[in-house]
Design a protein around this motif. Structure first.
Motif, PDB file in Angstrom:
ATOM      1  N   ASN A  16      37.224  99.158  85.635  1.00  0.00           N
ATOM      2  CA  ASN A  16      36.200  98.264  85.097  1.00  0.00           C
ATOM      3  C   ASN A  16      35.149  99.050  84.323  1.00  0.00           C
ATOM      4  O   ASN A  16      34.691  98.626  83.270  1.00  0.00           O
ATOM      5  CB  ASN A  16      35.532  97.459  86.216  1.00  0.00           C
ATOM      6  CG  ASN A  16      36.425  96.359  86.742  1.00  0.00           C
ATOM      7  OD1 ASN A  16      37.371  95.952  86.076  1.00  0.00           O
ATOM      8  ND2 ASN A  16      36.145  95.890  87.950  1.00  0.00           N
ATOM      9  N   SER A  17      34.783 100.214  84.861  1.00  0.00           N
ATOM     10  CA  SER A  17      33.791 101.057  84.201  1.00  0.00           C
ATOM     11  C   SER A  17      34.322 101.544  82.851  1.00  0.00           C
ATOM     12  O   SER A  17      33.605 101.537  81.854  1.00  0.00           O
ATOM     13  CB  SER A  17      33.439 102.240  85.093  1.00  0.00           C
ATOM     14  OG  SER A  17      32.556 103.104  84.432  1.00  0.00           O
ATOM     15  N   ASN A  18      35.579 101.976  82.806  1.00  0.00           N
ATOM     16  CA  ASN A  18      36.191 102.419  81.553  1.00  0.00           C
ATOM     17  C   ASN A  18      36.263 101.277  80.545  1.00  0.00           C
ATOM     18  O   ASN A  18      36.024 101.465  79.361  1.00  0.00           O
ATOM     19  CB  ASN A  18      37.580 103.001  81.797  1.00  0.00           C
ATOM     20  CG  ASN A  18      37.530 104.358  82.479  1.00  0.00           C
ATOM     21  OD1 ASN A  18      36.503 105.025  82.472  1.00  0.00           O
ATOM     22  ND2 ASN A  18      38.637 104.750  83.081  1.00  0.00           N
ATOM     23  N   SER A  19      36.590 100.096  81.037  1.00  0.00           N
ATOM     24  CA  SER A  19      36.652  98.915  80.170  1.00  0.00           C
ATOM     25  C   SER A  19      35.264  98.582  79.625  1.00  0.00           C
ATOM     26  O   SER A  19      35.112  98.290  78.441  1.00  0.00           O
ATOM     27  CB  SER A  19      37.223  97.730  80.947  1.00  0.00           C
ATOM     28  OG  SER A  19      37.172  96.564  80.165  1.00  0.00           O
ATOM     29  N   LEU A  25      31.093 101.095  73.603  1.00  0.00           N
ATOM     30  CA  LEU A  25      31.400 102.001  72.503  1.00  0.00           C
ATOM     31  C   LEU A  25      31.763 101.220  71.239  1.00  0.00           C
ATOM     32  O   LEU A  25      31.279 101.536  70.147  1.00  0.00           O
ATOM     33  CB  LEU A  25      32.536 102.941  72.905  1.00  0.00           C
ATOM     34  CG  LEU A  25      32.885 104.041  71.927  1.00  0.00           C
ATOM     35  CD1 LEU A  25      31.687 104.951  71.679  1.00  0.00           C
ATOM     36  CD2 LEU A  25      34.065 104.853  72.448  1.00  0.00           C
ATOM     37  N   LEU A  26      32.578 100.195  71.375  1.00  0.00           N
ATOM     38  CA  LEU A  26      32.964  99.371  70.229  1.00  0.00           C
ATOM     39  C   LEU A  26      31.745  98.684  69.616  1.00  0.00           C
ATOM     40  O   LEU A  26      31.585  98.648  68.389  1.00  0.00           O
ATOM     41  CB  LEU A  26      34.010  98.333  70.638  1.00  0.00           C
ATOM     42  CG  LEU A  26      34.505  97.415  69.512  1.00  0.00           C
ATOM     43  CD1 LEU A  26      35.151  98.229  68.396  1.00  0.00           C
ATOM     44  CD2 LEU A  26      35.473  96.384  70.074  1.00  0.00           C
ATOM     45  N   GLN A  27      30.868  98.164  70.450  1.00  0.00           N
ATOM     46  CA  GLN A  27      29.653  97.522  69.951  1.00  0.00           C
ATOM     47  C   GLN A  27      28.758  98.513  69.213  1.00  0.00           C
ATOM     48  O   GLN A  27      28.210  98.199  68.156  1.00  0.00           O
ATOM     49  CB  GLN A  27      28.872  96.851  71.096  1.00  0.00           C
ATOM     50  CG  GLN A  27      29.536  95.608  71.652  1.00  0.00           C
ATOM     51  CD  GLN A  27      29.782  94.564  70.572  1.00  0.00           C
ATOM     52  OE1 GLN A  27      28.928  94.287  69.750  1.00  0.00           O
ATOM     53  NE2 GLN A  27      30.984  93.999  70.568  1.00  0.00           N
ATOM     54  N   LEU A  28      28.626  99.711  69.750  1.00  0.00           N
ATOM     55  CA  LEU A  28      27.819 100.743  69.090  1.00  0.00           C
ATOM     56  C   LEU A  28      28.435 101.147  67.752  1.00  0.00           C
ATOM     57  O   LEU A  28      27.717 101.336  66.761  1.00  0.00           O
ATOM     58  CB  LEU A  28      27.651 101.951  70.002  1.00  0.00           C
ATOM     59  CG  LEU A  28      26.762 101.741  71.223  1.00  0.00           C
ATOM     60  CD1 LEU A  28      26.855 102.936  72.175  1.00  0.00           C
ATOM     61  CD2 LEU A  28      25.322 101.494  70.808  1.00  0.00           C
ATOM     62  N   GLU A  29      29.756 101.264  67.717  1.00  0.00           N
ATOM     63  CA  GLU A  29      30.431 101.603  66.462  1.00  0.00           C
ATOM     64  C   GLU A  29      30.216 100.511  65.414  1.00  0.00           C
ATOM     65  O   GLU A  29      30.009 100.810  64.237  1.00  0.00           O
ATOM     66  CB  GLU A  29      31.922 101.833  66.704  1.00  0.00           C
ATOM     67  CG  GLU A  29      32.202 103.120  67.456  1.00  0.00           C
ATOM     68  CD  GLU A  29      33.650 103.268  67.892  1.00  0.00           C
ATOM     69  OE1 GLU A  29      34.421 102.283  67.823  1.00  0.00           O
ATOM     70  OE2 GLU A  29      34.018 104.381  68.316  1.00  0.00           O
ATOM     71  N   LYS A  30      30.239  99.268  65.834  1.00  0.00           N
ATOM     72  CA  LYS A  30      29.976  98.157  64.910  1.00  0.00           C
ATOM     73  C   LYS A  30      28.540  98.237  64.380  1.00  0.00           C
ATOM     74  O   LYS A  30      28.293  97.991  63.202  1.00  0.00           O
ATOM     75  CB  LYS A  30      30.206  96.811  65.598  1.00  0.00           C
ATOM     76  CG  LYS A  30      31.671  96.480  65.809  1.00  0.00           C
ATOM     77  CD  LYS A  30      31.844  95.151  66.527  1.00  0.00           C
ATOM     78  CE  LYS A  30      33.317  94.846  66.759  1.00  0.00           C
ATOM     79  NZ  LYS A  30      33.506  93.586  67.494  1.00  0.00           N
TER      80      LYS A  30
END
Length: 143
Positions: A16-19, A25-30
């Protein structure tokens, strides 16, 4: 049995933590991609307005250093555009080959921005040196 249950709970918590981390991470990249596009908008505005100044002012238009500054601004704009495209493509793909291609586009954009910045900085330095030289010249005495 309790050790086994604790181990399973720990594994589940890590998954869950990795997810959660992947989602963050995806949100920050966006958000980085949006920021890069905002930079592009600012860069294109700078180049556009410098171009307008060049059209309006004969003094600016006739100065080779001022023309080099304008060229540098447009080269930076092209580089910022490529960086924006590459950054967005990196976010939109999971395919390794496409990610590498997007990274290459981003990197080319970074190099172009650097070249444009060097052009601008060099011309700016020349302008400053010319102005300092004019200050050092003795004023002419006309009786």
């Amino acid at each position: 049995m309790t050790v086994n249950a604790q181990t399973e709970n720990t594994k589940a918590a890590k998954e869950n933590s990795n997810s959660d981390n992947a989602e963050v991470l995806l949100q920050l990249e966006k958000q980085v991609s949006v920021a890069v596009w905002i930079q592009f908008i600012g860069q294109i505005m700078e180049a556009y307005y410098l171009s307008k100044i060049m059209l309006v002012s004969e003094e600016v238009r006739s100065d080779a250093n001022e023309r080099q500054i304008l060229l540098g601004a447009w080269v930076q704009t092209a580089g910022q555009f490529l960086e924006s495209i590459g950054t967005t493509k990196q976010i939109l793909t999971d395919e390794e080959k496409l990610t590498l291609e997007a990274q290459e586009i981003t990197n080319l954009g970074d190099w172009l921005q650097s070249l444009g910045l060097v052009l601008e900085a060099n011309a700016g330095t020349q302008i400053i040196l010319e102005e300092k030289q004019q200050e050092l010249e003795p004023t002419k005495f006309i009786p």
